[in-house]
Write an enzyme that holds these catalytic residues in place. Sequence first.
Site, PDB file in Angstrom:
ATOM      1  N   HIS A  34       0.858  -1.184   0.000  1.00  0.00           N
ATOM      2  CA  HIS A  34       0.000   0.000   0.000  1.00  0.00           C
ATOM      3  C   HIS A  34       0.897   1.237   0.000  1.00  0.00           C
ATOM      4  CE1 HIS A  34       1.071   0.053   4.211  1.00  0.00           C
ATOM      5  NE2 HIS A  34       0.477  -1.118   4.420  1.00  0.00           N
ATOM      6  N   HIS A  37       4.087   1.225   2.197  1.00  0.00           N
ATOM      7  CA  HIS A  37       5.241   0.550   1.602  1.00  0.00           C
ATOM      8  C   HIS A  37       5.837   1.420   0.483  1.00  0.00           C
ATOM      9  CE1 HIS A  37       2.699  -3.014   2.944  1.00  0.00           C
ATOM     10  NE2 HIS A  37       3.844  -3.266   3.564  1.00  0.00           N
ATOM     11  N   ASP A 150       5.475   0.355  12.613  1.00  0.00           N
ATOM     12  CA  ASP A 150       5.858  -0.787  13.460  1.00  0.00           C
ATOM     13  C   ASP A 150       7.067  -0.340  14.292  1.00  0.00           C
ATOM     14  OD1 ASP A 150       4.077  -3.042  12.247  1.00  0.00           O
ATOM     15  OD2 ASP A 150       4.936  -1.985  10.550  1.00  0.00           O
ATOM     16  N   SER A 185      -2.308  -0.244   6.752  1.00  0.00           N
ATOM     17  CA  SER A 185      -1.800  -1.558   7.123  1.00  0.00           C
ATOM     18  C   SER A 185      -2.429  -2.598   6.208  1.00  0.00           C
ATOM     19  CB  SER A 185      -2.180  -1.879   8.577  1.00  0.00           C
ATOM     20  OG  SER A 185      -2.065  -3.264   8.824  1.00  0.00           O
ATOM     21  N   SER A 186      -1.664  -3.613   5.861  1.00  0.00           N
ATOM     22  CA  SER A 186      -2.207  -4.695   5.027  1.00  0.00           C
ATOM     23  C   SER A 186      -3.375  -5.364   5.743  1.00  0.00           C
ATOM     24  CB  SER A 186      -1.128  -5.734   4.729  1.00  0.00           C
ATOM     25  OG  SER A 186       0.034  -5.093   4.254  1.00  0.00           O
TER      26      SER A 186
END
Length: 281
Positions: A34, A37, A150, A185-186
């Site tokens: 996404h 990234h 993260d 977030s995935s």
Amino acid sequence: MRIVKKPQEMARLSVLWRTQGLSVGFVPTMGALHRGHASLIKRARKENLKIAVSIFVNPAQFGPREDFSRYPRPFAEDSRLCAGLGVDALYHPDAAGMYPEGYATCVEVAGLSDILCGAFRPGHFRGVATVVLKLLEMVSPSKAYFGEKDYQQLIIVKRMARDLNLPCRIVGCPTVREADGLALSSRNKYLSPEERRLAPALYAALKAGARAAKKGGPAKKVAAVAERRILRIPGASIDYVSLVEAESLREASALAGKLRLMAAVRLGSTRLIDNIPVMMG
Ligand code: AMP
């Protein structure tokens, strides 16, 4: 863009790049890419002549009751996105290549891995540190890029790189958010429409905590303010809300220096994590 499957092939390619004197930027991911990234890849593109991205859903960092099997794996889409961003090598190893029969070695970053998310996901950061070290060995980048989304992972990887004298700079990049504040977030794909509507309240709660910090007072108050806001989200349950020192991740004892307000919250079957910097003067 070259798609690389085998560890030896990735290692050969990076040796070739280095012998040509080319700097290599590396972005490790688990795919389902996404804009978060993409921001790491763009930053790497700016600072290096060659870019490698890895996509590997690392079984070693998932607990037995976690979402390893349902984790999204849209490889064709991810591959198109990487090609469009000018990635030179997309490294997509399989589990057998990463963890061959008899695999026995792991990396433990003691003290940082069993607190915060580590307390709720035993073994998670051992799996992360191990796979990141292996990937850094194979890709041999000059710089590797990780998201502040993260944050605990970023601090653990930085500490590992320092402790093991890795010849690679670990670069932290700011969290990319949706317009309503939800960190990309995935795993956001797991949210129901109603949960998706509620989810931005996590970031709003952290911001309320950070505002409370600006007013001074005891450190404990900051997490308590955020926690109270989170408890108002229907169906949310808190794993932790904690104000920590930004480097050591130790619980802040006073409102001084560089701090980070960190939280993990369950909304339905989805675990959301988020954090924000709290800078004290
Ligand atoms: P993942 O695919 O979730 O393992 O993430 C791969 C890298 O992308 C990690 O360094 C993450 O911290 C980073 N990342 C994930 N989401 C975001 C985001 N919303 N903003 C910035 N970086 C992110």
